[in-house]
Design a protein around this motif. Sequence first.
Motif, short mmCIF file in Angstrom:
data_model
loop_
_atom_site.label_atom_id
_atom_site.label_comp_id
_atom_site.label_asym_id
_atom_site.label_seq_id
_atom_site.Cartn_x
_atom_site.Cartn_y
_atom_site.Cartn_z
N ASP A 1 0.81 -84.73 -98.05
CA ASP A 1 -0.22 -85.57 -97.47
C ASP A 1 -1.61 -85.04 -97.76
O ASP A 1 -2.56 -85.78 -97.88
CB ASP A 1 -0.03 -85.66 -95.96
CG ASP A 1 1.26 -86.39 -95.65
OD1 ASP A 1 1.69 -87.15 -96.53
OD2 ASP A 1 1.80 -86.20 -94.57
N THR A 2 -1.70 -83.71 -97.81
CA THR A 2 -3.04 -83.13 -97.92
C THR A 2 -3.34 -82.81 -99.38
O THR A 2 -2.45 -82.50 -100.15
CB THR A 2 -3.11 -81.83 -97.11
OG1 THR A 2 -2.00 -81.02 -97.52
CG2 THR A 2 -3.04 -82.10 -95.64
N PRO A 3 -4.59 -82.89 -99.71
CA PRO A 3 -4.96 -82.50 -101.07
C PRO A 3 -4.86 -80.99 -101.20
O PRO A 3 -4.92 -80.29 -100.20
CB PRO A 3 -6.43 -82.95 -101.18
CG PRO A 3 -6.93 -82.91 -99.79
CD PRO A 3 -5.77 -83.24 -98.90
N ARG B 1 -6.75 -93.42 -104.60
CA ARG B 1 -7.89 -92.57 -104.28
C ARG B 1 -7.95 -92.31 -102.79
O ARG B 1 -8.26 -91.22 -102.35
CB ARG B 1 -9.18 -93.24 -104.74
CG ARG B 1 -10.19 -92.25 -105.25
CD ARG B 1 -11.26 -92.98 -106.01
NE ARG B 1 -10.88 -94.37 -106.21
CZ ARG B 1 -11.74 -95.33 -106.48
NH1 ARG B 1 -13.00 -95.05 -106.59
NH2 ARG B 1 -11.35 -96.57 -106.65
N TYR B 2 -7.63 -93.31 -102.04
CA TYR B 2 -7.80 -93.16 -100.61
C TYR B 2 -6.48 -92.97 -99.89
O TYR B 2 -6.41 -93.14 -98.70
CB TYR B 2 -8.51 -94.39 -100.04
CG TYR B 2 -9.94 -94.48 -100.48
CD1 TYR B 2 -10.90 -93.64 -99.91
CD2 TYR B 2 -10.33 -95.36 -101.47
CE1 TYR B 2 -12.22 -93.71 -100.32
CE2 TYR B 2 -11.63 -95.43 -101.89
CZ TYR B 2 -12.58 -94.61 -101.32
OH TYR B 2 -13.88 -94.68 -101.73
N ALA B 3 -5.44 -92.65 -100.65
CA ALA B 3 -4.14 -92.49 -100.00
C ALA B 3 -4.33 -91.62 -98.77
O ALA B 3 -4.81 -90.50 -98.87
CB ALA B 3 -3.16 -91.86 -100.95
N GLN B 4 -4.02 -92.18 -97.63
CA GLN B 4 -4.43 -91.50 -96.41
C GLN B 4 -3.28 -90.85 -95.70
O GLN B 4 -2.18 -91.36 -95.69
CB GLN B 4 -5.07 -92.52 -95.48
CG GLN B 4 -6.42 -92.94 -95.98
CD GLN B 4 -7.09 -93.86 -95.02
OE1 GLN B 4 -6.80 -93.84 -93.84
NE2 GLN B 4 -7.98 -94.67 -95.54
N PRO B 5 -3.58 -89.76 -95.12
CA PRO B 5 -2.60 -89.17 -94.23
C PRO B 5 -2.59 -89.97 -92.95
O PRO B 5 -3.42 -90.83 -92.75
CB PRO B 5 -3.12 -87.77 -94.00
CG PRO B 5 -4.60 -87.90 -94.14
CD PRO B 5 -4.84 -89.02 -95.11
N MET C 1 -8.70 -85.30 -97.21
CA MET C 1 -8.56 -86.63 -97.83
C MET C 1 -9.69 -87.53 -97.35
O MET C 1 -9.91 -87.67 -96.14
CB MET C 1 -7.21 -87.20 -97.42
CG MET C 1 -6.85 -88.51 -98.08
SD MET C 1 -6.60 -88.38 -99.86
CE MET C 1 -5.19 -87.28 -99.94
N PRO C 2 -10.40 -88.10 -98.28
CA PRO C 2 -11.54 -88.93 -97.85
C PRO C 2 -11.05 -90.18 -97.15
O PRO C 2 -10.17 -90.88 -97.63
CB PRO C 2 -12.24 -89.27 -99.17
CG PRO C 2 -11.17 -89.14 -100.21
CD PRO C 2 -10.20 -88.13 -99.72
N LYS C 3 -11.61 -90.44 -96.01
CA LYS C 3 -11.28 -91.68 -95.28
C LYS C 3 -12.01 -92.83 -95.95
O LYS C 3 -13.12 -92.67 -96.43
CB LYS C 3 -11.76 -91.54 -93.84
CG LYS C 3 -10.78 -90.78 -92.96
CD LYS C 3 -10.27 -91.73 -91.89
CE LYS C 3 -9.16 -91.04 -91.11
NZ LYS C 3 -8.50 -91.97 -90.21
N ARG C 4 -11.34 -93.94 -95.94
CA ARG C 4 -12.03 -95.08 -96.52
C ARG C 4 -13.19 -95.46 -95.62
O ARG C 4 -13.03 -95.61 -94.41
CB ARG C 4 -11.07 -96.25 -96.66
CG ARG C 4 -11.76 -97.43 -97.29
CD ARG C 4 -10.81 -98.54 -97.45
NE ARG C 4 -9.63 -98.07 -98.17
CZ ARG C 4 -8.70 -98.92 -98.62
NH1 ARG C 4 -8.83 -100.19 -98.40
NH2 ARG C 4 -7.67 -98.46 -99.24
#
Lengths: 544, 116
Positions: free
Chosen positions: A90-92, A62-66, B1-4
């Motif tokens: 990387d981006t949704p 869910r939080y896979a971050q760039p 992308m939501p940051k944690r």
Amino acid sequence: MSEKIYGWLLRLFPSRFRAAYGEDALQLFRDRARHETGFLLRVRLWFDLLGDLASSLPREYRYAQPGAALTVSPQRINAAPFPSLFILRDTPPRATALLSGFVLTVSSVLLCSSLLNQAAARRPSRSSFRTPQASASPRASTPSSAQAAENANISAAAPGSDETLASQQSAAAPPSFAPNDASSNAAESPASTSFTDSRSNRSFAQPPALPPADSHSPIPPSNSPSAAAPSLPNNLSRATALASTSLDAAERHRVIGSAAAALREHYVYRGDAQRMAESLLAHEKRGDDDAATDGGTFAALLTRQMREVRADRHLSLDYFPDPLPPQPTAITSEPDPRYREIMKQQNCTFEKVEILAHNIGYLKLNSFPDPAVCEATAKAAMATLNGADALIYDLRDNRGGTPDMVAFMAAYLFDHPEYWYNPRENTTDRSWTHSPVPGSKLADKPVFVLTSHQTISGAEHFSYDLKMLRRATIVGETTGGAAHSGIFYRLDDHFGMGIPEANPINPYSTPDWAETGVDPDIKVPAADALSTALKLAEAKLAKK
Amino acid sequence: MPKRKLDPLPSAAFQILLALAGEDLHGYAIMRQVAEQTAGRLRLGPGTLYSSIRTLLEAGLIEELDQREDPQLGDERRRYYRLSSAGRRLARSEAQRLADLLRAARAKKILKGEYV
């Protein structure tokens, strides 16, 4: 070992996480495994690990971050020794991309369904029955010339037998045949009686029937009157046939050769025809046929071999103890005068037309004669029955007839054109009943059809279609199972083949009645069918 | 992308901050330290531990140090982490928040004791 397992489990994490911390995670595992020894601690370790996977995996995705970011190169993907998960972007997806994806999906689904609909429109489905001929004019009172041409190929078989039915295939084709039917033609002749409709005082005179042909031997089709004439010298020909029953390899080879050729030339399924022909020849080469020295056995064997390729119950090879007449070439355009005469004598096989107690109409019909000859009789009978509150069609002694008459009789029972499946003809505009019949009050009346095991062919056609359309309750015995949509080809003096040349669309999930017959809705011995149907009809009428 | 989000601070992240408050530690040591300071109740698994570490790193609450060996654990090189000043401030405010909570709980007689 356990480290390896955990290494595999780590593969479940997003690639970016593994790239950054996979080694550390493994190291942590190693450290723990080193320090936490003993069974209980090990169990606790794995319990922790699995719990950790369950809780952190969804979060990671869910939080896979760039940003933390090692983008994945194709080499890395290829290098992966087993399937693993990579996030390539990387981006949704942007909102516009999602929207256009949605639009594309919806439009392709719509396109597919409309294409499927178009394809389905060519096949009659129950829901699309009513359209094609809704505006068609009711059936003309006299047969058109086209119909006459189609009815042209009437052989002079005994009335009530089936030869006339299958010969409707096409005017240009050789006459069809009905080996199964003929053999089940028990020697019964309708009694010479006159029937009176008690209400209308209208009487149906029935002259004595012709003595039927020797019905235990198949009547080969022919335009030559002598072949089908009642006085066929069967005893003589049977004697000669017995002499030639024993087959030698040369004759078998000849029959197989002509059968293969006939299949290749005529069978509607071309690919299967080729395979069947090859299979017949291969069986012969292997010596599979050597044991069959008897004509009937040999014919059954070849039929089985052909049906191994395609289980087509309309395709058969048959043996005739009596020499077959030469394949006719001339096609007459008029119903045989003899046929006319017989029909006239037998009131077109409308044996009884009566109104019974409780205003239940009863029709005993022993064939479906050619409308070109018998339309007026059929109309008169139906007019007599028009006021009935329920109808019983007694087809227990019906041996079939022309599909035109089958459809003609059925037309009275519907208030709109109904798709009328005919296994003998390709689906065409003519595959719809000419309903409503002007003046018919029978379209909403309960209908019962009485059957016996001797009910065959056209009568089965009538029963089967009404049953499938849920328009009638079939009462009696399972019918004979004679559909044979094949066209007859003469292979030599004693062998002939029925080869289907039409590929009609059966809209029903169950196969037609070929060889299996039509199962009754209410199974009772044929002798009790009438009383049972009367009880059912009375009960139904009482409910109203 | 939501940051944690670190607000509210997840308990695992807070425990890691606390574990690093005393000294610089590597992953396994953090895990052990957390287990110790929670009396064994919280054993951080690798997934939770490293995803929390990453989040804290990105938020600038901890720093990654050069890899080195832990003499007690053989010659493997390990990444060490250190609490940043921002991390220390956050840990302090989180502890303060919890202390306030604790006081409130005591005032309502939910919890007994005088300490804090």
